[in-house]
Design a protein around this motif. Structure first.
Motif: not given
Length: 86
Positions: A29, A31, A48-49, A63-64, A70-71, A73, A85
């Protein structure tokens, strides 16, 4: 396993004391910058999420933060990254 991780402020990284299964799995959760030690027999998975990133060995940033829509990477080296996803 030799993987290095730098986590940013207000971030959380959960991982086992020792990876026991055929994969290396962590939960992020916030970065973090990952420098994943290459192991073609044990994928490294960052959850992540509602998504996951799977690599065998590379350097990448994730970065989440909640304020992002949005996510993000980004791969620092040219290696295969599998993004899924849910």
């Amino acid at each position: 396993d030799g993987t290095q991780v730098w986590i940013n402020s207000e971030s959380e990284l959960r991982f086992p004391v020792k990876f026991l299964s055929g994969q290396r799995e962590v939960f992020l959760k916030g970065e973090a910058l990952f420098v994943v030690k290459r192991d073609s027999t044990k994928p490294f998975i960052v959850n992540i999420n509602n998504a996951s990133i799977e690599v065998l060995g590379t350097t990448f940033n994730v970065n989440t933060y909640a304020d992002n829509q949005c996510i993000h990477h980004s791969c620092q080296r040219f290696h295969k990254i599998h993004f899924q996803q849910e």
